[in-house]
Design a protein around this motif. Structure first.
Motif, PDB file in Angstrom:
ATOM      1  N   GLN A  96       0.844  -1.198   0.000  1.00  0.00           N
ATOM      2  CA  GLN A  96       0.000   0.000   0.000  1.00  0.00           C
ATOM      3  C   GLN A  96       0.874   1.241   0.000  1.00  0.00           C
ATOM      4  N   HIS A  97       2.134   1.038   0.339  1.00  0.00           N
ATOM      5  CA  HIS A  97       3.103   2.118   0.273  1.00  0.00           C
ATOM      6  C   HIS A  97       3.989   1.884  -0.943  1.00  0.00           C
ATOM      7  N   PRO A  98       3.717   2.586  -2.046  1.00  0.00           N
ATOM      8  CA  PRO A  98       4.406   2.293  -3.302  1.00  0.00           C
ATOM      9  C   PRO A  98       5.930   2.465  -3.207  1.00  0.00           C
ATOM     10  N   PRO A  99       6.688   1.398  -3.492  1.00  0.00           N
ATOM     11  CA  PRO A  99       8.153   1.472  -3.409  1.00  0.00           C
ATOM     12  C   PRO A  99       8.752   2.522  -4.348  1.00  0.00           C
ATOM     13  N   THR A 123      -8.664   8.209  -2.072  1.00  0.00           N
ATOM     14  CA  THR A 123      -9.370   7.526  -3.149  1.00  0.00           C
ATOM     15  C   THR A 123      -9.566   6.061  -2.781  1.00  0.00           C
ATOM     16  N   GLY A 124     -10.774   5.564  -2.984  1.00  0.00           N
ATOM     17  CA  GLY A 124     -11.022   4.147  -2.724  1.00  0.00           C
ATOM     18  C   GLY A 124     -11.490   3.869  -1.312  1.00  0.00           C
ATOM     19  N   ASP A 125     -11.333   4.817  -0.400  1.00  0.00           N
ATOM     20  CA  ASP A 125     -11.842   4.638   0.958  1.00  0.00           C
ATOM     21  C   ASP A 125     -13.352   4.878   0.947  1.00  0.00           C
ATOM     22  N   SER A 126     -14.067   4.227   1.859  1.00  0.00           N
ATOM     23  CA  SER A 126     -15.507   4.433   1.899  1.00  0.00           C
ATOM     24  C   SER A 126     -15.803   5.853   2.383  1.00  0.00           C
ATOM     25  N   VAL A 127     -16.996   6.352   1.998  1.00  0.00           N
ATOM     26  CA  VAL A 127     -17.383   7.717   2.363  1.00  0.00           C
ATOM     27  C   VAL A 127     -17.391   7.874   3.879  1.00  0.00           C
ATOM     28  N   GLN A 195      -3.484   3.257  -2.358  1.00  0.00           N
ATOM     29  CA  GLN A 195      -3.377   1.945  -3.009  1.00  0.00           C
ATOM     30  C   GLN A 195      -4.215   0.910  -2.267  1.00  0.00           C
ATOM     31  N   GLU A 196      -4.785  -0.010  -3.025  1.00  0.00           N
ATOM     32  CA  GLU A 196      -5.477  -1.126  -2.389  1.00  0.00           C
ATOM     33  C   GLU A 196      -4.431  -2.101  -1.873  1.00  0.00           C
TER      34      GLU A 196
END
Ligand code: UDP
Ligand code: MG
Length: 315
Positions: A96-99, A123-127, A195-196
């Motif tokens: 989830q932490h992009p290298p 982005t992608g988290d629920s409201v 990131q998912e």
């Protein structure tokens, strides 16, 4: 110059090989010397086995394995105290932490920043999660002395100076988000798209999140204590006014029957306020209880890092 990357792992057997591959690709491109410190936080799956296999293959891979699950705070602390780099990056195992951000972090580090902080979008988290998070940060920033930013987590680069500062804070109830902000130093924020999780599942239940939230507020000051005191004052003042008003009515109109509603409301309100206040006191006393015991924040069962224990008596 050496870069240390700390990766706390709790039941991440599926994620580790993937993460390793991605991180190594980036590190090779950067071309500086590095070590990967995986902290196995009492995983119940084959995380440790994975780490041992990696360590056999690649001598940049170090692992520290706890005797049981001590929580991510403890894993990060162990990683920080065993890291030998001039720059240290903390990142999650689940990608989830992009290298890819490591490059940007190193550039900022070379430009003289002591903390390079990755900030994620929501982005992608629920409201509802976004809403509660926003509200939480509003409250926390109002209640505490340190500023915490929404979307900023543990994914960051720390200079040796910042790491040593963190290690000098000996409290055992650690709330890193607050500690990072408390130590200060020159900081830079870089943003990345949320990131998912790639493999496995999140270790955060609602209950854990709630406790973490309370910890965030309590570990940074005693304002909640003061607020309960003020609340008590307001209640006493209101009851005093109410008693005065009732007394005057009695003088004017004599005693009338009834008053059930007012009595019961008074009891409920005061009772509630008292319970909340005792609860707040209890939380602080609980924290003191754990601090005075001076228990180590983690116990190591197995590691391939050869450092004398004496150099690491951090508690
Ligand atoms: N983690 C840990 N100990 C724990 C819980 C989590 O070391 O008790 C690690 C986990 O393996 C991962 C990181 O902390 O590398 C973040 O956990 P997770 O992805 O579950 O949290 P989320 O991303 O959902 O906030
Ligand atoms: Mg995660």
């Amino acid at each position: 110059m050496m870069l240390s990357i700390i990766i706390p792992c709790y039941n991440e057997e599926g994620a580790i090989p993937l993460l390793y591959k991605h991180v190594i690709d980036v590190l090779k491109e950067i071309g500086m010397s590095y070590e990967l410190i995986f902290v196995n936080d009492g995983s119940k799956d084959n995380t440790l086995l994975q780490l041992k296999l990696l360590a056999k293959k690649d001598n940049h891979v170090k692992y520290i394995s706890f005797s049981r699950n001590f929580g991510k705070e403890s894993s990060m602390l162990a990683g920080l105290s065993y890291a030998s780099g001039q720059a240290v990056i903390i990142m999650d195992a689940d990608l989830q932490h992009p290298p890819l951000l490591i490059k940007e972090m190193i550039n900022a580090f070379h430009a003289g920043y002591d903390q390079v902080i990755a900030k994620r979008t929501r982005t992608g988290d629920s409201v509802s999660k976004t809403f509660f998070a926003k509200m939480y940060y509003k409250i926390v920033n109002h209640l505490t002395d340190v500023e915490m930013v929404d979307g900023v987590g543990d994914f960051r680069l720390l200079s040796r100076k910042a790491v040593d500062a963190l290690l000098s804070l000996k409290e055992s109830n650690r709330f890193s988000k607050g500690l990072f902000s408390w130590i200060g130093f020159k900081q830079k924020i870089i943003e990345y798209e949320n990131q998912e999780r790639q493999v496995g599942e999140t270790k955060w239940s609602l209950k854990k999140l709630f406790n973490y939230g309370v910890q965030g507020i309590l570990s940074f000051n005693d304002k909640p204590l003061r607020i309960t005191f003020q609340l008590g004052l307001v209640c006493v003042l209101m009851s005093f006014l109410y008693i005065l008003w009732t007394f005057i009515t009695i003088l004017k109109e004599g005693v009338t029957v009834g008053g059930y509603f007012t009595t019961i409301s008074a009891i409920l309100v005061i009772g509630g306020v008292q319970l909340i206040s005792i609860g707040v006191l209890g939380e602080y006393i609980g924290k003191i209880y754990y601090e005075v015991k001076k228990r180590p924040p983690y116990l190591i069962d197995d590691t391939n890092i050869n450092v004398k224990e004496s150099e690491h008596d951090i508690v």
